[in-house]
Scaffold this motif. Structure first.
Motif, PDB file in Angstrom:
ATOM      1  N   GLU A 284     -14.562   9.083  16.184  1.00  0.00           N
ATOM      2  CA  GLU A 284     -13.847   9.977  15.259  1.00  0.00           C
ATOM      3  C   GLU A 284     -12.790   9.212  14.461  1.00  0.00           C
ATOM      4  OE1 GLU A 284     -14.010  14.246  17.538  1.00  0.00           O
ATOM      5  OE2 GLU A 284     -12.798  12.657  18.396  1.00  0.00           O
TER       6      GLU A 284
ATOM      7  N   ASN B 146       0.813  -1.219   0.000  1.00  0.00           N
ATOM      8  CA  ASN B 146       0.000   0.000   0.000  1.00  0.00           C
ATOM      9  C   ASN B 146       0.848   1.272   0.000  1.00  0.00           C
ATOM     10  OD1 ASN B 146       0.841   0.189   2.583  1.00  0.00           O
ATOM     11  ND2 ASN B 146      -1.179   0.593   3.456  1.00  0.00           N
TER      12      ASN B 146
ATOM     13  N   ARG C 294      -5.941  17.149  10.914  1.00  0.00           N
ATOM     14  CA  ARG C 294      -6.649  16.325  11.886  1.00  0.00           C
ATOM     15  C   ARG C 294      -5.751  15.341  12.623  1.00  0.00           C
ATOM     16  NH1 ARG C 294     -12.049  15.961  10.984  1.00  0.00           N
ATOM     17  NH2 ARG C 294     -12.033  15.054  13.072  1.00  0.00           N
TER      18      ARG C 294
ATOM     19  N   THR D 288     -13.529  11.955   4.762  1.00  0.00           N
ATOM     20  CA  THR D 288     -12.612  12.841   4.037  1.00  0.00           C
ATOM     21  C   THR D 288     -12.030  12.187   2.797  1.00  0.00           C
ATOM     22  OG1 THR D 288     -10.762  12.129   5.410  1.00  0.00           O
ATOM     23  CG2 THR D 288     -11.978  14.080   6.122  1.00  0.00           C
ATOM     24  N   ALA D 289     -11.791  10.866   2.833  1.00  0.00           N
ATOM     25  CA  ALA D 289     -11.177  10.215   1.684  1.00  0.00           C
ATOM     26  C   ALA D 289     -12.239   9.612   0.758  1.00  0.00           C
ATOM     27  CB  ALA D 289     -10.205   9.134   2.149  1.00  0.00           C
TER      28      ALA D 289
ATOM     29  N   HIS E  85      -1.587   7.719   6.303  1.00  0.00           N
ATOM     30  CA  HIS E  85      -1.268   7.348   4.924  1.00  0.00           C
ATOM     31  C   HIS E  85      -2.034   6.092   4.522  1.00  0.00           C
ATOM     32  CE1 HIS E  85       1.685  10.213   3.691  1.00  0.00           C
ATOM     33  NE2 HIS E  85       2.406  10.046   4.779  1.00  0.00           N
ATOM     34  N   ALA E  86      -1.988   5.078   5.391  1.00  0.00           N
ATOM     35  CA  ALA E  86      -2.582   3.784   5.050  1.00  0.00           C
ATOM     36  C   ALA E  86      -4.084   3.912   4.824  1.00  0.00           C
ATOM     37  CB  ALA E  86      -2.286   2.781   6.147  1.00  0.00           C
ATOM     38  N   LEU E  87      -4.727   4.865   5.522  1.00  0.00           N
ATOM     39  CA  LEU E  87      -6.168   5.060   5.335  1.00  0.00           C
ATOM     40  C   LEU E  87      -6.467   5.866   4.081  1.00  0.00           C
ATOM     41  CD1 LEU E  87      -7.231   5.798   9.000  1.00  0.00           C
ATOM     42  CD2 LEU E  87      -8.039   3.905   7.607  1.00  0.00           C
ATOM     43  N   GLY E  88      -5.418   6.348   3.431  1.00  0.00           N
ATOM     44  CA  GLY E  88      -5.632   7.136   2.227  1.00  0.00           C
ATOM     45  C   GLY E  88      -6.186   8.527   2.514  1.00  0.00           C
ATOM     46  N   LEU E  89      -5.921   9.055   3.707  1.00  0.00           N
ATOM     47  CA  LEU E  89      -6.439  10.392   4.034  1.00  0.00           C
ATOM     48  C   LEU E  89      -5.808  11.425   3.106  1.00  0.00           C
ATOM     49  CD1 LEU E  89      -6.350  10.491   7.945  1.00  0.00           C
ATOM     50  CD2 LEU E  89      -8.272   9.981   6.455  1.00  0.00           C
ATOM     51  N   PRO E  90      -6.597  12.413   2.652  1.00  0.00           N
ATOM     52  CA  PRO E  90      -6.015  13.496   1.862  1.00  0.00           C
ATOM     53  C   PRO E  90      -4.993  14.262   2.703  1.00  0.00           C
ATOM     54  CG  PRO E  90      -8.427  13.566   1.824  1.00  0.00           C
ATOM     55  CD  PRO E  90      -8.045  12.566   2.846  1.00  0.00           C
TER      56      PRO E  90
ATOM     57  N   MET F 115     -13.387   1.863   5.481  1.00  0.00           N
ATOM     58  CA  MET F 115     -13.133   2.339   4.118  1.00  0.00           C
ATOM     59  C   MET F 115     -13.645   1.345   3.084  1.00  0.00           C
ATOM     60  SD  MET F 115     -11.737   5.334   3.895  1.00  0.00           S
ATOM     61  CE  MET F 115     -10.726   5.463   2.426  1.00  0.00           C
TER      62      MET F 115
ATOM     63  N   ARG G 290      -4.350   2.959  -1.640  1.00  0.00           N
ATOM     64  CA  ARG G 290      -4.564   2.972  -0.190  1.00  0.00           C
ATOM     65  C   ARG G 290      -6.039   2.962   0.166  1.00  0.00           C
ATOM     66  NH1 ARG G 290       0.162   7.329   1.004  1.00  0.00           N
ATOM     67  NH2 ARG G 290       1.860   5.852   1.289  1.00  0.00           N
ATOM     68  N   ARG G 291      -6.858   3.536  -0.723  1.00  0.00           N
ATOM     69  CA  ARG G 291      -8.292   3.550  -0.422  1.00  0.00           C
ATOM     70  C   ARG G 291      -8.925   2.181  -0.654  1.00  0.00           C
ATOM     71  NH1 ARG G 291      -9.094   9.747  -2.639  1.00  0.00           N
ATOM     72  NH2 ARG G 291      -7.711  10.529  -1.022  1.00  0.00           N
TER      73      ARG G 291
ATOM     74  N   THR H 204      -6.337  16.673   5.334  1.00  0.00           N
ATOM     75  CA  THR H 204      -6.871  16.017   6.528  1.00  0.00           C
ATOM     76  C   THR H 204      -5.750  15.448   7.380  1.00  0.00           C
ATOM     77  OG1 THR H 204      -8.717  15.345   5.148  1.00  0.00           O
ATOM     78  CG2 THR H 204      -8.562  14.312   7.304  1.00  0.00           C
TER      79      THR H 204
ATOM     80  N   ARG I  53     -11.593   0.417  11.929  1.00  0.00           N
ATOM     81  CA  ARG I  53     -11.254   1.663  11.237  1.00  0.00           C
ATOM     82  C   ARG I  53     -10.843   1.378   9.790  1.00  0.00           C
ATOM     83  NH1 ARG I  53      -6.270   5.374  13.178  1.00  0.00           N
ATOM     84  NH2 ARG I  53      -5.110   3.531  12.530  1.00  0.00           N
ATOM     85  N   ALA I  54     -10.053   0.310   9.608  1.00  0.00           N
ATOM     86  CA  ALA I  54      -9.648  -0.042   8.244  1.00  0.00           C
ATOM     87  C   ALA I  54     -10.856  -0.515   7.434  1.00  0.00           C
ATOM     88  CB  ALA I  54      -8.568  -1.113   8.286  1.00  0.00           C
TER      89      ALA I  54
ATOM     90  N   MET J 206      -5.178  -1.405   6.248  1.00  0.00           N
ATOM     91  CA  MET J 206      -3.969  -1.906   6.904  1.00  0.00           C
ATOM     92  C   MET J 206      -4.130  -1.863   8.415  1.00  0.00           C
ATOM     93  SD  MET J 206      -0.151  -1.630   5.998  1.00  0.00           S
ATOM     94  CE  MET J 206       1.136  -2.287   7.028  1.00  0.00           C
TER      95      MET J 206
ATOM     96  N   GLN K 200      -2.460   6.870  -3.629  1.00  0.00           N
ATOM     97  CA  GLN K 200      -3.641   7.231  -2.847  1.00  0.00           C
ATOM     98  C   GLN K 200      -4.822   6.326  -3.201  1.00  0.00           C
ATOM     99  OE1 GLN K 200      -2.970   9.000  -0.510  1.00  0.00           O
ATOM    100  NE2 GLN K 200      -4.336  10.691  -0.052  1.00  0.00           N
TER     101      GLN K 200
ATOM    102  N   LEU L  76     -13.359   9.405  10.297  1.00  0.00           N
ATOM    103  CA  LEU L  76     -12.487  10.388   9.646  1.00  0.00           C
ATOM    104  C   LEU L  76     -12.193  10.030   8.184  1.00  0.00           C
ATOM    105  CD1 LEU L  76     -10.788  12.963   9.938  1.00  0.00           C
ATOM    106  CD2 LEU L  76      -8.870  11.510  10.583  1.00  0.00           C
ATOM    107  N   ALA L  77     -11.679   8.812   7.975  1.00  0.00           N
ATOM    108  CA  ALA L  77     -11.285   8.440   6.609  1.00  0.00           C
ATOM    109  C   ALA L  77     -12.489   8.328   5.662  1.00  0.00           C
ATOM    110  CB  ALA L  77     -10.478   7.148   6.631  1.00  0.00           C
TER     111      ALA L  77
END
Lengths: 221, 253, 257
Positions: free
Chosen positions: B109, B61, C172, B117-118, C160-165, B166, B89-90, C168, B162-163, B94, B86, B113-114
Motif C-alpha cells: 500500500e 521539493n 489515507r 492517486t497522484a 507532501h514529498a510524494l506529491g499526494l493530492p 513515482m 514533487r511528482r 489522499t 516508494r519514491a 525524496m 505539487q 498509494l502515490a
C-alpha cells in the motif's frame, strides 16, 4: 429584528445578581466538594479493603449519573427520603458538592501520585514528622500537578450552575429566562448571559490550558 | 561553479538554483546559494551539521519555503503556486533520514498509494510496478508485511522503492543512513550505488564518505549556509581549498 | 506504593472505617421508613411505553451527537490546520464559544432567540438536535485536532514529498492514525453527551427518557421511584460504557508497536 440594548441596560442589576448567585454557589460547592473529595481520595488511596471499594463506588456513581439528574433527584427525593425540608439552594449545593466530590477525589489522587516516591522515602528515612512531610514534600508538587485539572473542573462547575435554573434557583440562566418571558426580549437576555458566562469561564479555560502545557513541558507526564 | 560538471555524462541542467535564501526568524540558514545539477549527475552534499544541507535539499521539493532567489526544477520555477510545488514533487523523489513510511499501511500500500492517486495509474500497473521495484531493492518477499515488521535497513529500502514508484526524474536523499544500525548501512548504500549507476539524477546529503567517493560525480561542501567547495570527489578528498573543509575532512577521515 | 501508605498513615485505617459506619448508621436511622415501605415500582411498568419512547429520544440525541460531532469535528479540525489564517481563527472562535458557555444557555438561545433572527420557529426537538450537534462539533474538533497533531510530522512530510493530492493525504495518511489514537477520547466524549441529553430533555422539554420519568412522577405523585429508576438507568449504562471504553483503550495501547 434589532438588538435592544436598553433591555440590558434596564435589567443589568438583575443579571449581575444572577451572576453573583452562580459564583457563590460555585464557590461554596467547590469548598464542600473539596472536603468530600479529600475523604474519598484517602479512601481510594488505600490499596484494598472496604474504604477503597466504597471510594471507588462513590466516584463511579457520581461520575456516571448526569449532573442534571442528580440535581433533580436531590431536589425532589432527598427531602422525601429523610422527611426533612431542604430548600432549593441547599439541595443545589448538596447535589453539586456530591457530584464535585467524585471529580475532586480523582484530581487530588493525580496530585498525590505526582509526588516523587523517592522524596517521600527520603523524608521518612530522615525521620521528618508526617505532617511536615505532607506540607513540604507532598503538597507543592501535588498542587502544581492539580492546578490545571482543578481550574478546568471549576469551569465545569460554573457551567453546571446553569442547570440550577431548572429547580428554580435564581442564578444567571433563571434570571434571563424569567426576564425573557416577561419582556419577550429573549434575544437580548440570552445573548447577554452567554457573553457573561463566556467572560467568566473563558479566562479560566485559557489559564488551565496554559498551565497544563507548562506542566507537560517541564515534567513530560 | 560550472567548471565541475566534467566527469559525468553532462546532460542539461535539471535543477538550477540562483541566490537561494532561507531565514528562520532572524537566523539565515541559507545565504544566497547557487548551483546546478545536470541530468544523470550524482551530487553529494557534505558538511558540518547546522550548515544548511538538509534545509537546502528540502527546499528543492517545496518542503521548506524559499525566502529569496529561485530554484528551477525541470523547468518549473519555485517559489511558485501550490500547483507548481505539487508538479515539482511528482518529478522529485525524496528519501528521509527516518524513512517516514506510512506505518498503518502494508509495504504494498505504501508503494501503490502515490502512483494511483497522484499519477492516476491503474491498480494492476501500480501493483506490477511495486513488485518490480521491491525486487530491485532486494526485498520482493516482504511486500505484504507492515513497516513495523521490517528492519531499519529494509524500511529504508522500501522508502527508496516508494519514491521510485513515482518514476521521478531526480531523487533527493536526506541523510538516508544516519538512523540505521551500522550493519544495515551497506544494504542501503548498495541500492543507492546501483541507482546511481543506472543513470538516476541524485542529490544526497550524507555522512558516508565512501559513498561520495565511489558514486558521486561532484561533492558540495556546505557550511554556514553557503556552498564553500564544489569539486569532484577525487580532488575534494585530496586537496582542501577552504580551511573549514580542511578541518571537516580531518575530523571525518 | 509507599506514598499511598504515607497517606494511609494520615488517617488511621480503623478510625476511617468507624466514621463510615457511623455515617451509614446515621443515614439509616433518619430514613423516612414509612415512605420506604410504601415504595411502588409498578408505575414504571405501567408507563413503560412512555419511558421507552423517551429512551428512544435519548438514544437518538446520543447517536446524533456522536455522528454530527465526528463528521463536523473532523472537518473543523482539518480547517484548523489550514494555512489560511481567517479559517483557523473562525474554527478557534467557534470551538471556544461552544466550549466555554453552558449547554443549557446554548439550547435556550437556539430555541428562543435564534427564531427571532431567522424567522423560523423550531420545535423543541429540532432545537435540541441543533444545539447538541453544535456543541458536539466543538468538543470533537478539539479531540480530532489533538489526534491530528499526534501524527508524526514525518508522515505528513512524506505525503507532501510524494506529491499526494490533499484529499489522499488527509484520508489515507493523516486521518487513519489520528482517529485511531483518539477513539477512546471520542467514546468518552460520547458518554458525556449521553449524559447531556438529559439537559436537552429537561431544558427544552423534548420528552427524552429523563423528562418521561419526571412526567411519571408528576402524574403519580410518586417521585422517588421513577427518578431513582431513571438515575439507575443512566448510572448502569454510563458506567458500563465507560468500562468498555477503558478496556478498548488498553487494548489499543497494547496493540501499538
Amino acid at each position: 429584528m434589532s438588538f435592544d440594548y436598553n433591555m440590558i441596560l434596564r435589567y443589568y442589576p438583575e443579571l449581575l445578581g444572577g451572576a453573583w448567585v452562580a459564583v457563590w454557589i460555585t464557590a461554596l460547592s467547590l469548598a464542600c466538594a473539596s472536603m468530600i473529595g479529600a475523604v474519598v481520595c484517602i479512601g481510594k488511596l488505600q490499596k484494598h479493603g472496604a474504604a477503597n471499594r466504597l471510594a471507588t463506588a462513590y466516584i463511579d456513581l457520581f461520575r456516571s449519573i448526569p449532573e442534571i439528574v442528580l440535581i433533580i433527584w436531590v431536589f425532589y427525593c432527598l427531602p422525601l427520603l429523610f422527611d426533612i425540608g431542604i430548600g432549593r439552594y441547599s439541595s443545589a449545593i448538596i447535589a453539586l458538592s456530591a457530584y464535585g466530590g467524585a471529580y475532586m477525589a480523582e484530581i487530588f489522587r493525580a496530585g498525590v501520585q505526582a509526588v516523587p516516591r523517592g522524596q517521600v522515602e527520603a523524608a521518612n528515612a530522615l525521620g521528618i514528622p508526617v505532617f511536615h512531610i505532607a506540607r513540604r514534600v507532598v503538597v507543592p508538587p501535588a498542587i502544581r500537578r492539580m492546578m490545571p485539572a482543578l481550574v478546568n473542573f471549576l469551569t465545569e462547575l460554573l457551567k453546571a450552575t446553569s442547570l440550577l435554573a431548572l429547580i428554580g434557583v435564581s442564578e444567571l440562566t433563571y434570571v434571563a429566562s424569567t426576564l425573557g418571558s416577561k419582556t419577550f426580549a429573549y434575544m437580548e437576555f440570552y445573548t447577554a448571559i452567554a457573553v457573561l458566562y463566556f467572560m467568566i469561564i473563558f479566562p479560566l479555560s485559557v489559564y488551565a490550558r496554559r498551565a497544563e502545557r507548562r506542566r507537560l513541558r517541564r515534567t513530560g507526564n | 561553479m560550472s567548471e565541475t560538471a566534467n566527469g559525468t555524462n553532462g546532460g542539461d541542467p535539471i535543477i538550477r538554483c540562483r541566490g537561494v535564501v532561507k531565514r528562520f526568524d532572524d537566523f539565515t540558514a541559507l545565504d544566497a546559494v547557487s548551483t546546478e545539477v545536470r541530468t544523470g549527475e550524482v551530487v553529494c552534499i557534505v558538511g558540518p551539521s547546522g550548515g544548511g544541507k538538509s534545509t537546502f535539499l528540502r527546499m528543492i521539493n517545496g518542503l521548506e519555503g524559499i525566502d529569496g532567489g529561485e530554484i528551477v526544477v525541470d523547468g518549473i520555477h519555485l517559489p511558485g503556486s501550490k500547483k507548481d510545488i505539487q508538479r515539482v514533487r511528482r518529478e522529485v523523489g525524496m528519501v528521509f533520514q527516518s524513512f517516514n513510511l506510512f506505518m498503518h499501511m502494508s509495504v504494498r500500500e505504501n508503494l501503490i498509494l502515490a502512483p494511483m492517486t497522484a499519477r492516476k495509474i491503474g491498480r494492476a500497473a501500480a501493483d506490477e510496478r511495486a513488485e518490480r521495484l521491491l525486487e530491485r531493492v532486494g526485498i520482493g518477499d516482504q511486500i505484504d508485511k507492515y513497516p513495523s515488521q521490517l528492519s531499519g535497513g529494509q524500511q529504508q529500502r522500501v522508502a527508496i522503492a516508494r519514491a521510485l514508484a513515482m518514476e521521478p526524474k531526480v531523487m533527493l536523499f536526506d541523510e538516508p543512513t544516519s538512523a540505521l544500525d551500522p550493519e544495515m548501512i551497506k544494504e542501503v548504500l548498495d541500492v543507492m550505488v546501483e541507482l546511481a549507476e543506472s543513470g538516476m539524477t541524485m542529490l544526497c546529503v550524507t555522512h558516508e564518505m565512501s559513498f561520495a567517493r565511489e558514486a558521486a560525480g561532484r561533492v558540495l561542501f556546505m557550511a554556514d549556509g553557503q556552498i564553500l567547495v564544489d569539486a569532484p570527489p577525487a580532488r575534494f578528498f585530496s586537496e582542501a581549498e577552504d580551511e573549514r573543509q580542511a578541518s571537516f575532512l580531518s575530523k571525518i577521515l | 506504593m509507599t506514598r499511598a501508605g504515607t497517606m494511609a498513615g494520615l488517617a488511621n485505617r480503623w478510625g476511617f472505617h468507624a466514621v463510615l459506619l457511623a455515617l451509614g448508621a446515621l443515614m439509616l436511622a433518619n430514613l423516612n421508613w414509612p415512605l420506604v415501605q410504601s415504595f411502588e415500582f409498578v408505575f414504571i411498568w405501567e408507563y413503560r411505553i412512555a419511558l421507552l419512547k423517551g429512551f428512544g429520544i435519548t438514544l437518538l440525541l446520543t447517536v446524533e451527537a456522536g455522528v454530527v460531532g465526528v463528521v463536523f469535528g473532523t472537518l473543523f479540525a482539518i480547517g484548523s490546520q489550514s494555512a489560511y489564517s481567517p479559517l483557523r481563527w473562525l474554527v478557534g472562535a467557534y470551538v471556544e464559544v461552544f466550549r466555554n458557555t453552558p449547554l443549557l444557555v446554548q439550547l435556550l438561545w437556539i430555541h428562543f432567540a435564534l427564531p427571532l433572527v431567522t424567522g423560523i420557529n423550531t420545535t423543541a426537538l429540532v432545537s435540541g438536535i441543533i444545539g447538541i450537534g453544535l456543541q458536539a462539533a466543538a468538543y470533537y474538533t478539539e479531540i480530532m485536532r489533538a489526534g491530528i497533531q499526534a501524527v508524526p510530522r514525518g508522515q505528513v512530510e512524506a505525503a507532501h514529498a510524494l506529491g499526494l493530492p490533499a484529499w489522499t493525504r488527509w484520508t489515507r495518511v493523516v486521518l487513519p492514525p489520528a482517529i485511531r489514537t483518539v477513539i477512546p477520547a471520542l467514546l468518552n466524549q460520547n458518554i458525556s453527551f449521553f449524559k447531556a441529553t438529559a439537559i436537552v430533555g429537561l431544558g427544552l422539554l423534548v420528552g427524552d427518557f429523563f423528562t418521561a420519568a419526571l412526567r411519571v412522577s408528576n402524574d403519580t405523585f410518586h417521585f422517588l421511584e421513577p427518578l431513582t429508576f431513571a438515575a439507575a438507568v443512566y448510572l448502569v449504562l454510563g458506567w458500563q460504557a465507560g468500562r468498555w471504553t477503558l478496556r478498548l483503550e488498553r487494548r489499543l495501547s497494547r496493540g501499538e508497536r
